[in-house]
Design an enzyme around this catalytic site. Structure first.
Site, PDB file in Angstrom:
ATOM      1  N   GLU A   8      24.961  -1.725   4.086  1.00 11.22           N
ATOM      2  CA  GLU A   8      24.399  -0.760   4.981  1.00 11.22           C
ATOM      3  C   GLU A   8      23.493  -1.641   6.308  1.00 11.22           C
ATOM      4  O   GLU A   8      23.743  -1.131   7.348  1.00 11.22           O
ATOM      5  CB  GLU A   8      23.643   0.198   4.260  1.00 11.22           C
ATOM      6  CG  GLU A   8      24.425   1.220   4.051  1.00 11.22           C
ATOM      7  CD  GLU A   8      25.124   1.094   2.784  1.00 11.22           C
ATOM      8  OE1 GLU A   8      24.706   0.036   2.062  1.00 11.22           O
ATOM      9  OE2 GLU A   8      25.886   1.850   2.067  1.00 11.22           O
ATOM     10  N   HIS A  40      21.073  10.932  -4.687  1.00 15.61           N
ATOM     11  CA  HIS A  40      22.169  11.396  -3.680  1.00 15.61           C
ATOM     12  C   HIS A  40      21.809  12.621  -3.140  1.00 15.61           C
ATOM     13  O   HIS A  40      22.455  13.601  -2.461  1.00 15.61           O
ATOM     14  CB  HIS A  40      23.527  11.616  -4.461  1.00 15.61           C
ATOM     15  CG  HIS A  40      24.317  10.403  -4.709  1.00 15.61           C
ATOM     16  ND1 HIS A  40      24.003   9.622  -5.800  1.00 15.61           N
ATOM     17  CD2 HIS A  40      25.233   9.812  -4.013  1.00 15.61           C
ATOM     18  CE1 HIS A  40      24.792   8.553  -5.710  1.00 15.61           C
ATOM     19  NE2 HIS A  40      25.740   8.705  -4.707  1.00 15.61           N
TER      20      HIS A  40
END
Lengths: 429, 401
Positions: free
Chosen positions: B137, B206
């Site tokens: 990322e 998450h």
């Protein structure tokens, strides 16, 4: 076509010095982590023989190995007189500029963290003088000389260091953030490793232009400069992977000056040979003597042309050294004076001068003329910076957003940026 | 041209400039739809017309919403789709319009996006334009920033917003700052988007809300979409913006269905959306909590309250005009958000309202946020970490006694 990578056979690779301790550059710090521990680190008995191999460890279908003539040396002229003068002038500019920075810093004209490049000029000059204006350069906080080599006027760089509004970044960046859209210097980054993904992106744009936008002559190359400390950082490895995966037109240049502030490269890295990490990702890895501008230039040319042809990235480790401390605030007490003295004898400017005079390319007077010219240019840069104005209050908020609507809508229904107090810089944002 | 379409819990009406009647709309609108592509104009709240010559010409549609549905039929029927399809439509239209727009992210290409926002785009535009990245990322965000500096307009997808924590270095240092530290030389027109928020028992990592972490970064804009209509409009606006924009989507909202116009439209990144005009209390919300609020609103209306619900949409900067007008009318504010209690969007909004509209408040600003708890896996516990409609009803009753 002969590959310049094969010239590694004539270059003193890092590991070769183990055979010849008297030339040992890796005297390391004055602490106990000396060269002997480097031996100990390598566990296999055949390690030294592995390290004696000079050939580039690379994908066999990527780089063609060429045998060089035995005894071939670099005394066959590698440069013309014009090229030589250009290289000399650029290195002297870098050196004089950085020396002037130190003076100005101690006189209180610039503040903060200033990282000088003395000693490493061969890398900057050797690589950047091969580029076109459209090619991109991405650097770290040790970026003054990269910007100068790329063509940013000394006046603009000095003004930036003084924090004046005529600086290349309007005084908003400072020593560690040299940017130039005109000369495609994409920074100037304070955190190490941070610029490597940006350089990967610039290379991606070049490939995108060629393949998606169908611009046939889009072959801009990006050079990413960073140090030995950065080579232990995740961004380095992630970008090596992506660049090799997509065959991006980029050259990763490691300026291995053996020290990350006070951390010796050997103490921080499990396998100190950074060039070996290139082939692990599918690109050639090369180790060169970064104190010799001609050797740098020869390898750089090959790597840049390889990238331009679309064959992908290269990792080039330049063994180099910084004569000064990490920054002007660094007392530089940890490095062995013998190590510093050794590298002082390998001063790239002296080496080039010697080469050009011995090979009758130039005479002393011509070089002295360049020295004088550069001195004047640097003095002029200081005068210009001194005379330039400081940024005014209204400049504070101007560049936060490219589109100042991003400051939002105020209670009165108008965009904040339309408020006159905003443009005066006194509005509360 | 009049378009009628039904949102969830709210109805909207759009009027063209020609039939503008300020009495028909229940709130003052500042932006009007324009038919032509090359010019548009802005109607000020006092009725003056300004030509938009000093702004980039684009079609803007007001999202000024009235509670009453306009009865005249639409000239074009509009089409119904789900929120993720609306995002894709917006994305595709922008990619069609400008060849420099590209997408980068994990599984955006061949897989079509983990939430199918980029489905089939790689087939249409190729593997370089819809780039499947390795799992890195920080580096691919930095790569997108470098690409943006050199002329492209990338959209970075975080498979889950939480993963963008790994990219925080690049988002904060480069995305937000480079325009400034380069003295304005380089622009970073990136869009960073991805689903965040509390889903259905996805576990703590998450289920993160990153709005609060990013909001302090100078130089970026943040918007949150909540309906297919504003998802498409905000996506297009974010792509066209020269500023870096973070577009927050929500995992649970991807399957919302709505009818959206066939015509092209772009929304304003800095504006809030009036969901339900009212008189008694201003409820400010965004993203998924909008639906909890509207559910609570039904109960409240039955109990005799008249809440004004505003979806703030622009998390940074706040639309202080819409919010301010509402506060001046109702004098009571309730903020309902999914962000964390400490240092969240609600905290900033409370501060902003107190600073700017203190004189108009009859009661302290009340902020309902998620508990400062890592989202538990267990369904019952998870339910108690986010604000539920019953809590909203109670809070309104307390504020309005």
């Amino acid at each position: 076509m002969s590959s310049a990578f094969s010239t590694i056979s004539t270059i003193q690779p890092l590991h070769r010095t183990i055979d010849n301790p008297s030339i040992s550059p890796l005297l390391g710090s004055t602490s106990t982590h000396k060269l002997c521990s480097f031996h100990v680190c390598n566990r296999t008995a055949s390690a030294s023989s592995v390290r004696r191999r000079f050939s580039v460890v690379a994908d066999s279908d990527v780089v063609k190995q060429q045998k060089t003539k035995s005894g071939s040396s670099l005394s066959s002229l590698l440069i013309t007189k014009e090229e030589g003068l250009e290289l000399y002038e650029d290195m002297v500019l870098g050196r004089s500029f950085e020396d002037m920075c130190a003076q100005m810093y101690y006189r209180g004209k610039m503040f903060g963290f200033v990282h000088l490049y003395n000693g490493q000029e061969a890398v900057s000059t050797g690589f950047i003088k091969l580029l076109t204006k459209e090619d991109c350069v991405v650097s770290t906080y040790r970026d003054h000389v990269h910007a100068l080599s790329k063509g940013v006027p000394a006046r603009q760089v000095m003004s930036e260091l003084f924090g004046k509004t005529t600086g290349c970044c309007r005084g908003q960046g400072g020593s560690m953030h040299m940017f130039s859209k005109e000369y495609n210097v994409l920074g100037g980054f304070a955190f190490i490793g941070e610029g490597i993904p940006v350089s990967t992106g610039a290379a991606f744009t070049s490939k995108y232009r060629r393949e998606v936008l169908k611009k046939a002559n889009a072959d801009q190359v990006t050079l990413a400069f960073f140090g030995d400390g950065t080579c232990n950082n995740g961004q380095f490895f992630e970008c090596l992977n992506m660049a090799a995966l997509w065959k991006l037109p980029i050259v990763f240049v490691v300026e291995n000056n053996l020290w990350a502030i006070g951390m010796s490269h050997l103490r921080a890295t499990s396998d100190p040979e950074i060039w070996k990490k290139g082939p692990a990702f599918g690109m050639p890895g090369v180790h060169i003597d970064g104190m010799d501008v001609l050797k740098v230039r020869k390898v750089a040319k090959e790597a840049v042309e390889r990238a331009r042809r679309g064959e992908g990235p290269t990792l080039i480790e330049c063994e180099t050294y910084r004569f000064r401390g990490h920054s002007l605030a660094d007392p530089d007490e940890l490095r062995d004076p013998a190590e510093k003295a050794h590298y002082a004898t390998r001063d790239p400017i002296t080496a080039l001068k010697k080469y050009m005079i011995e090979n009758k390319l130039v005479n002393e007077a011509e070089l002295k003329a360049i020295d004088k010219k550069i001195d004047e240019a640097v003095e002029d840069a200081v005068e210009f910076a001194d005379a330039s104005p400081y940024p005014v209050r209204t400049q504070l908020l101007e560049n936060v957003f490219a589109d100042p609507k991003g400051f939002g809508i105020g209670p009165d229904g108008r965009y904040r940026c339309e408020d006159p107090k905003f443009t005066e810089g006194t509005a509360h944002v | 041209m009049t378009v009628v379409f039904l949102g969830i819990g709210a109805t909207a009406a759009l009027t063209s400039a020609n039939s503008f009647d300020s009495k028909k709309l229940h709130i003052s609108s500042r932006r009007l739809v324009s038919e032509t592509k090359s010019t548009f104009f802005v109607v000020r709240s006092d009725g003056r017309l300004n030509s938009g010559s000093n702004r980039r010409a684009q079609i803007l549609i007001t999202n000024a919403v009235a509670t009453k549905a306009d009865s005249s039929p639409a000239t074009k029927p509009g089409h119904e789709l789900l929120l993720f399809e609306a995002l894709r439509e917006g994305l595709e239209e922008e990619m069609e319009r400008d060849a420099r727009v590209c997408v980068m992210g994990e599984d955006v290409g061949h897989y079509g996006g983990s939430y199918k926002v980029t489905k089939d785009l790689a087939n249409k535009y190729g593997d370089l334009r819809v780039l499947d990245t390795p799992i890195a990322e920080n580096s691919f965000t930095g790569m997108a920033i470098g690409a943006a500096m050199t002329g492209l307009r990338p959209i970075i997808e975080g498979m889950n917003m939480g993963f963008l924590l790994l990219a925080f270095n690049q988002i904060s240092n480069n995305c937000g700052m480079l325009h400034y530290t380069s003295g304005g030389q380089f622009t970073i027109p990136v869009v960073i988007r991805g689903p965040g928020g509390v889903g259905r028992q996805l576990g703590a990592e998450h289920s993160q809300r990153l709005e609060s972490y990013f909001q302090s970064i100078p130089g970026i804009q943040m918007v949150a979409c909540s309906t297919p209509y504003n998802a498409k409009g905000l996506m297009k606006a974010a792509i066209r913006s020269e500023n870096p924009v973070i577009l927050f989507e929500h995992v649970l909202l991807y399957n919302l269905k709505e009818r959206i116009p066939d015509e092209e439209y772009v929304l304003n990144l800095e504006e809030a959306e009036m969901v339900r005009p009212g008189e008694h209390i201003t409820i400010l919300t965004y993203s998924r909590m909008r639906y909890h609020v509207m559910q609570a609103a039904k109960t409240l209306v039955n109990k005799g309250y008249d809440p004004e619900v505003i979806d703030i949409r622009s998390l940074k900067p706040f639309d202080l005009h819409t919010i301010g007008n509402s506060v001046k009318k109702t004098h009571r504010v309730l903020i309902v958000e999914e962000c964390m209690r400490t240092g969240g969007i609600g905290a900033s909004l409370t501060a902003a309202i107190n600073e700017n509209f203190h004189d108009y408040l009859d009661a302290p600003v009340v902020c309902l946020s998620s508990q400062d708890v890592p989202t538990p896996y267990a369904g019952t516990l998870e339910e108690w970490t986010v604000v539920q409609p019953a809590q909203i009803v109670t809070a309104v009753e307390q504020l309005c006694h």
